[in-house]
Motif scaffolding. Structure first.
Motif, short mmCIF file in Angstrom:
data_model
loop_
_atom_site.label_atom_id
_atom_site.label_comp_id
_atom_site.label_asym_id
_atom_site.label_seq_id
_atom_site.Cartn_x
_atom_site.Cartn_y
_atom_site.Cartn_z
N GLY A 105 0.84 -1.20 0.00
CA GLY A 105 0.00 0.00 0.00
C GLY A 105 0.87 1.24 0.00
O GLY A 105 1.87 1.30 0.71
N LEU A 153 3.72 -10.54 -0.20
CA LEU A 153 3.03 -10.54 1.09
C LEU A 153 1.58 -11.01 1.00
O LEU A 153 0.91 -11.16 2.02
CB LEU A 153 3.09 -9.14 1.73
CG LEU A 153 2.78 -7.92 0.85
CD1 LEU A 153 1.40 -7.94 0.28
CD2 LEU A 153 3.05 -6.64 1.61
N VAL A 177 -0.98 -11.92 4.27
CA VAL A 177 -2.09 -11.03 4.66
C VAL A 177 -3.41 -11.80 4.57
O VAL A 177 -4.30 -11.65 5.41
CB VAL A 177 -2.11 -9.76 3.80
CG1 VAL A 177 -3.25 -8.83 4.23
CG2 VAL A 177 -0.78 -9.02 3.89
N ILE A 189 -4.36 -9.67 -2.90
CA ILE A 189 -4.65 -10.20 -1.56
C ILE A 189 -6.08 -10.73 -1.51
O ILE A 189 -6.32 -11.83 -0.99
CB ILE A 189 -4.43 -9.10 -0.50
CG1 ILE A 189 -2.94 -8.73 -0.44
CG2 ILE A 189 -4.94 -9.54 0.87
CD1 ILE A 189 -2.63 -7.48 0.40
N GLY A 245 -15.90 -4.53 -6.51
CA GLY A 245 -14.77 -3.73 -6.96
C GLY A 245 -15.33 -2.87 -8.07
O GLY A 245 -16.51 -2.98 -8.40
N PRO A 250 -7.35 -0.95 -1.56
CA PRO A 250 -6.34 0.01 -1.08
C PRO A 250 -6.97 1.11 -0.23
O PRO A 250 -8.17 1.35 -0.31
CB PRO A 250 -5.78 0.62 -2.39
CG PRO A 250 -6.24 -0.27 -3.49
CD PRO A 250 -7.52 -0.89 -3.03
N ASP A 306 -7.30 -5.52 11.70
CA ASP A 306 -5.84 -5.45 11.75
C ASP A 306 -5.36 -4.02 11.62
O ASP A 306 -4.21 -3.71 11.90
CB ASP A 306 -5.24 -6.31 10.62
CG ASP A 306 -3.73 -6.43 10.70
OD1 ASP A 306 -3.20 -6.59 11.82
OD2 ASP A 306 -3.06 -6.36 9.64
N HIS A 321 -1.85 -4.36 13.33
CA HIS A 321 -1.34 -4.22 11.95
C HIS A 321 -0.19 -5.20 11.68
O HIS A 321 0.94 -4.79 11.40
CB HIS A 321 -0.91 -2.78 11.67
CG HIS A 321 -0.88 -2.46 10.20
ND1 HIS A 321 -1.14 -1.21 9.68
CD2 HIS A 321 -0.62 -3.25 9.11
CE1 HIS A 321 -1.03 -1.23 8.36
NE2 HIS A 321 -0.71 -2.47 7.99
P1 NAP Z 1 -4.39 -4.78 -5.51
O1 NAP Z 1 -3.91 -6.03 -6.14
O2 NAP Z 1 -4.14 -3.48 -6.16
O3 NAP Z 1 -5.95 -4.97 -5.23
C1 NAP Z 1 -6.79 -3.92 -4.84
C2 NAP Z 1 -8.21 -4.27 -5.22
O4 NAP Z 1 -9.06 -3.25 -4.71
C3 NAP Z 1 -8.45 -4.36 -6.70
O5 NAP Z 1 -9.11 -5.57 -6.97
C4 NAP Z 1 -9.34 -3.18 -7.03
O6 NAP Z 1 -10.30 -3.59 -8.01
C5 NAP Z 1 -10.02 -2.90 -5.70
N1 NAP Z 1 -10.39 -1.50 -5.53
C6 NAP Z 1 -9.64 -0.40 -5.80
N2 NAP Z 1 -10.34 0.71 -5.53
C7 NAP Z 1 -11.55 0.30 -5.11
C8 NAP Z 1 -12.73 0.98 -4.71
N3 NAP Z 1 -12.79 2.32 -4.70
N4 NAP Z 1 -13.80 0.25 -4.32
C9 NAP Z 1 -13.73 -1.10 -4.33
N5 NAP Z 1 -12.66 -1.80 -4.72
C10 NAP Z 1 -11.59 -1.10 -5.10
O7 NAP Z 1 -3.76 -4.61 -4.05
P2 NAP Z 1 -3.32 -5.76 -3.03
O8 NAP Z 1 -1.89 -6.12 -3.26
O9 NAP Z 1 -4.35 -6.84 -3.00
O10 NAP Z 1 -3.38 -4.92 -1.65
C11 NAP Z 1 -4.59 -4.35 -1.22
C12 NAP Z 1 -4.37 -3.48 -0.01
O11 NAP Z 1 -4.16 -4.24 1.17
C13 NAP Z 1 -3.14 -2.57 -0.05
O12 NAP Z 1 -3.36 -1.41 -0.82
C14 NAP Z 1 -2.88 -2.26 1.40
O13 NAP Z 1 -3.51 -1.07 1.79
C15 NAP Z 1 -3.53 -3.43 2.14
N6 NAP Z 1 -2.52 -4.22 2.86
C16 NAP Z 1 -2.62 -4.38 4.20
C17 NAP Z 1 -1.67 -5.13 4.88
C18 NAP Z 1 -1.74 -5.36 6.36
O14 NAP Z 1 -0.71 -5.56 6.99
N7 NAP Z 1 -2.89 -5.36 6.98
C19 NAP Z 1 -0.61 -5.69 4.19
C20 NAP Z 1 -0.54 -5.52 2.82
C21 NAP Z 1 -1.51 -4.79 2.17
P3 NAP Z 1 -10.95 -2.56 -9.04
O15 NAP Z 1 -9.80 -1.82 -9.68
O16 NAP Z 1 -11.73 -3.41 -9.99
O17 NAP Z 1 -11.82 -1.66 -8.24
#
Ligand code: NAP
Length: 310
Positions: free
Chosen positions: A75, A98, A102, A153, A172, A201, A253, A276
């Motif tokens: 993120g 990661l 997660v 994730i 999404g 995100p 988290d 977290h």
């Molecule tokens: P990713 O592959 O970019 O996936 C994000 C998803 O969110 C996409 O499928 C996207 O689909 C959707 N999205 C984006 N904007 C949206 C909206 N306004 N409404 C609904 N859906 C939306 O990212 P990732 O690698 O899976 O990571 C996701 C997030 O997890 C990170 O950005 C980070 O903040 C969080 N994270 C947390 C931890 C922790 O320790 N807790 C660790 C790592 C990551 P569409 O484009 O189709 O909307």
């Protein structure tokens, strides 16, 4: 002179030893922008920080030699990517390595919340078992999981919850070629879910996406799991919904003002609260650190970046 000396990196957040050590071996490393003198400010060529790092246009203007922001996390909602792009400053992050960790954390929160595992542990420790059985809980199998943000994730979470017998749907902005039902309207996914798992995100585009209306659609029997960013959930609305029994439970988290977690959340029995730690294993944090080092190395060698942000 710069060509002779090692590139200077600025750490803007706490950096763990296992990342700091390899960086210090190759780069000149400084900590905290406020501690730099004017000459040092002019020499900073890279910023390194965890997923909470804040890099705005004002900071970019203060660092004239900056070339790259390397985020130790996937993120990067605190980084003004458009402003970086306008100044030709590269931004990298640590996707994929990661995702499984997660997703495991999301599964653990789902199990802990539905099966009340944390309360059950406390029950045994208090000696309460000798006075009677622990109350019955709820199974995952057959329940409906709605995933908000089916990305790297989110898809890993879907696979794990499906393996537990849950029925998966998602929300999404775009429909994907997956065997799960897509809900273009978030409140409709919430209404069709027993467990709503947030995996999109953070940042301005998703701020308070989970508001009172979504929580009320999830309903009295519904459970909220959040492993994305605290900003995505209206925390005050969640607290009110939990206190008033308008949602059943929450497994979290991430929070709006980390590491401060509202006392109201901490006092509720129907919350499971993690600090977290979604990606916080030795193996995964090691792989993330490795990617940060490799991106910086590639940048300063003039080679293509391994994982630039899209
Ligand atoms: P990713 O592959 O970019 O996936 C994000 C998803 O969110 C996409 O499928 C996207 O689909 C959707 N999205 C984006 N904007 C949206 C909206 N306004 N409404 C609904 N859906 C939306 O990212 P990732 O690698 O899976 O990571 C996701 C997030 O997890 C990170 O950005 C980070 O903040 C969080 N994270 C947390 C931890 C922790 O320790 N807790 C660790 C790592 C990551 P569409 O484009 O189709 O909307």
């Amino acid at each position: 002179m710069r060509g002779m000396s090692r590139p200077a990196l600025l750490f803007l957040t706490p950096i763990p030893e296992f990342l700091r050590t390899p960086l210090e071996a190759e780069f000149e490393c400084w900590e905290g922008e406020q501690r730099l003198n004017a000459e040092e400010v002019d020499r900073v060529r890279a910023i390194v920080g965890h997923g909470g790092v804040q890099v705005d246009a004002v900071m970019l203007d203060r660092l004239p030699a900056l070339e790259i922001v390397a985020v130790f996390g996937v993120g990067y909602d605190g980084v003004d990517v458009a402003a970086c792009r306008a100044r030709e400053v590269a931004v990298t992050h640590t996707p994929d390595v990661l995702s499984a960790e997660v997703a495991d954390t999301a599964l653990a929160l789902t199990l802990a919340t539905l099966r009340r595992l944390v309360e059950a542990d406390a029950f045994v420790r208090r000696g309460d078992w000798e006075r009677g059985a622990f109350p019955l809980t709820q199974r995952l199998g057959g329940r409906r999981a709605g995933i908000v943000g089916l990305g790297r994730i989110g898809r890993e979470i879907a696979a794990r919850l499906a393996a537990c017998g849950m029925r998966i749907a998602y929300h999404g902005r775009t429909e994907q070629a997956v065997p799960y039902e897509w809900y273009p309207v978030l409140t409709e996914l919430a209404a069709a879910s027993d467990v709503l798992v947030i995996a999109c995100p953070g940042g301005a585009g998703t701020r308070h996406l989970i508001d009172r209306e979504v929580l009320d659609a999830l309903g009295r029997e519904g459970v909220l799991i959040n492993i994305s960013r605290g900003s995505v959930v209206d925390e005050a609305a969640l607290i009110a919904a939990l206190q008033e029994g308008r949602v059943a439970a929450a497994g979290l988290d991430v929070y709006e003002d980390e590491p401060r977690v509202p006392m109201a959340l901490r006092e509720l029995a129907q919350t499971v609260l993690l600090p977290h730690v979604g990606s916080a294993t030795v193996e995964t944090r090691g792989a993330m650190a490795d990617l940060v080092v490799k991106n910086l190395r590639a940048h300063f060698a003039g080679a293509p970046l391994l994982t630039p942000v899209p």
